[in-house]
Design an enzyme around this catalytic site. Structure first.
Site, PDB file in Angstrom:
ATOM      1  N   THR A   1      50.827   4.172  73.981  1.00 50.83           N
ATOM      2  CA  THR A   1      51.086   2.757  74.264  1.00 50.83           C
ATOM      3  C   THR A   1      51.722   2.632  75.641  1.00 50.83           C
ATOM      4  O   THR A   1      52.828   3.141  75.863  1.00 50.83           O
ATOM      5  CB  THR A   1      52.044   2.155  73.211  1.00 50.83           C
ATOM      6  OG1 THR A   1      51.489   2.355  71.915  1.00 50.83           O
ATOM      7  CG2 THR A   1      52.233   0.663  73.456  1.00 50.83           C
TER       8      THR A   1
ATOM      9  N   LYS B   1      48.051  -4.370  71.903  1.00 50.36           N
ATOM     10  CA  LYS B   1      49.027  -3.443  71.295  1.00 50.36           C
ATOM     11  C   LYS B   1      50.465  -3.945  71.496  1.00 50.36           C
ATOM     12  O   LYS B   1      51.287  -3.921  70.576  1.00 50.36           O
ATOM     13  CB  LYS B   1      48.840  -2.044  71.904  1.00 50.36           C
ATOM     14  CG  LYS B   1      49.871  -1.032  71.492  1.00 50.36           C
ATOM     15  CD  LYS B   1      49.866  -0.751  70.004  1.00 50.36           C
ATOM     16  CE  LYS B   1      51.041   0.122  69.610  1.00 50.36           C
ATOM     17  NZ  LYS B   1      51.237   0.186  68.170  1.00 50.36           N
TER      18      LYS B   1
ATOM     19  N   LYS C   1      60.775   0.564  74.129  1.00 56.22           N
ATOM     20  CA  LYS C   1      59.882   0.656  75.302  1.00 56.22           C
ATOM     21  C   LYS C   1      58.787  -0.412  75.231  1.00 56.22           C
ATOM     22  O   LYS C   1      58.508  -1.112  76.203  1.00 56.22           O
ATOM     23  CB  LYS C   1      59.272   2.067  75.329  1.00 56.22           C
ATOM     24  CG  LYS C   1      58.194   2.317  76.347  1.00 56.22           C
ATOM     25  CD  LYS C   1      56.790   2.548  75.793  1.00 56.22           C
ATOM     26  CE  LYS C   1      56.593   3.453  74.635  1.00 56.22           C
ATOM     27  NZ  LYS C   1      55.236   3.485  74.107  1.00 56.22           N
TER      28      LYS C   1
END
Ligand SMILES: NC(=O)c1ccc[n+]([C@@H]2O[C@H](COP(=O)([O-])OP(=O)(O)OC[C@H]3O[C@@H](n4cnc5c(N)ncnc54)[C@H](OP(=O)(O)O)[C@@H]3O)[C@@H](O)[C@H]2O)c1
Length: 285
Positions: A98, A173, A241
């Site tokens: 990701t 995502k 993150k």
């Protein structure tokens, strides 16, 4: 056995079961991980070790990368000492990690300049769906690369969606992980509020999970709340993150900043390597 040779870089919580599923599906698989000991379960399952990133690229047709974050992905793809160091024309590289849409576009351009193809395929779903090959695979990239990859991707998940050009898969995502963060934060806050009012945690989780408000993630994470143990399936630092990337990518919704701050504080308090549900532990202080 398939004649398509697969390389896999990055054997963490997700990379191990995903690469394992490609071995089970009959692909010849070579692996490489920065910490070499982590290759062992895959070698035991029938993979070979490539010994290095440039060999991993040279020896295989399709090379997957599943590492922590943007910096790790850029380093793994590096034209200096990474996957793109030598001649890679005609290879197909697939970044599953990701990362920001911008990073994905950068990796695509690096590959294109070397005559290689590139797809981004971040996944929705954690370790159990990775083990069961029931991930949802969010693809961004060119159609010919997607068609080449699809039979392999279909061995990793239950649904493979081609969402648009490189960057769009990453956008999807980051969006789904925003909803994940909202769910986890909401679950933790709700259970703690109920506890303060005298409701047993077990009872509150039953109320949530037996009603319409319960969902896959509340059910999946309830046992960890009850036990007070949070071994990482999806490390909290990775969700922090993703929320940071979503904010940097323009997410300015009312809850997005406090949500990011909450996970960032939990990470700063030392919970980064525990599971995302350790947000409960952070708030229970
Ligand atoms: N876990 C989940 O539920 C889940 C679900 C969907 C998506 N994701 C995403 O998938 C990615 C991987 O997640 P994970 O849970 O498998 O992570 P993880 O268990 O923390 O593993 C991280 C992997 O990245 C490698 N790595 C880290 N920094 C590196 C660097 N500088 N250079 C080379 N390799 C490096 C690690 O190598 P070492 O072994 O040497 O440290 C390890 O192989 C992340 O982007 C995460 O956000 C995770």
């Amino acid at each position: 056995m398939s004649t398509v040779k697969i390389g896999w870089a990055g054997l963490g919580n997700m990379g191990i079961p995903m690469a394992g599923n490609l071995i089970k599906a009959g692909y010849p698989v070579q692996v490489f991980n920065r910490t070499r000991e982590k290759e062992k379960p895959l070698l035991d399952a029938g993979a070979e070790s490539a010994g290095g990133l440039s060999a991993l690229a040279a020896n295989n047709d399709i090379i997957f990368v599943m590492v922590s974050d943007d910096d790790a992905a850029k380093k793994t793809f590096s034209a200096g000492d990474g996957l793109l160091a030598d001649d890679v024309s005609g290879k197909l590289f697939i970044n599953v990690s990701t990362v920001a849409s911008e990073t994905s576009k950068y990796l695509y351009e690096q590959c294109r300049q070397k005559g290689a193809k590139f797809l981004e395929t971040p996944v929705s779903g954690s370790v159990k769906p990775a083990q069961d090959a029931t991930l949802i695979i969010l693809v961004g990239g060119e159609t010919d690369a997607f068609e080449q990859a699809k039979p392999v991707l279909d061995k990793l998940g239950k649904l493979t969606l081609h969402l648009g050009p490189v960057g769009v898969g990453s956008a999807a995502k980051l969006a789904i992980n925003y909803l994940l963060g909202l769910n986890l934060q909401g679950l933790a806050e709700t259970v703690l509020f109920a506890k303060a009012g005298g409701v047993k945690t077990e009872d509150m989780l039953t109320i949530i999970n037996e009603g319409a408000i319960g969902n896959g993630i509340t059910k999946l994470k309830s046992p960890a709340i009850l036990k007070g143990e949070f071994p990482a399936a999806f490390a909290l630092k990775h969700l922090a993150k993703d929320l940071r990337l979503a904010r940097a990518q323009g997410l300015d919704a009312p809850l997005s900043e406090p949500l990011y701050s909450s996970f960032k504080q939990a990470q700063d308090d030392g919970l980064g390597d525990q599971d995302v549900m350790a947000i409960y532990k952070h708030l229970d202080q």
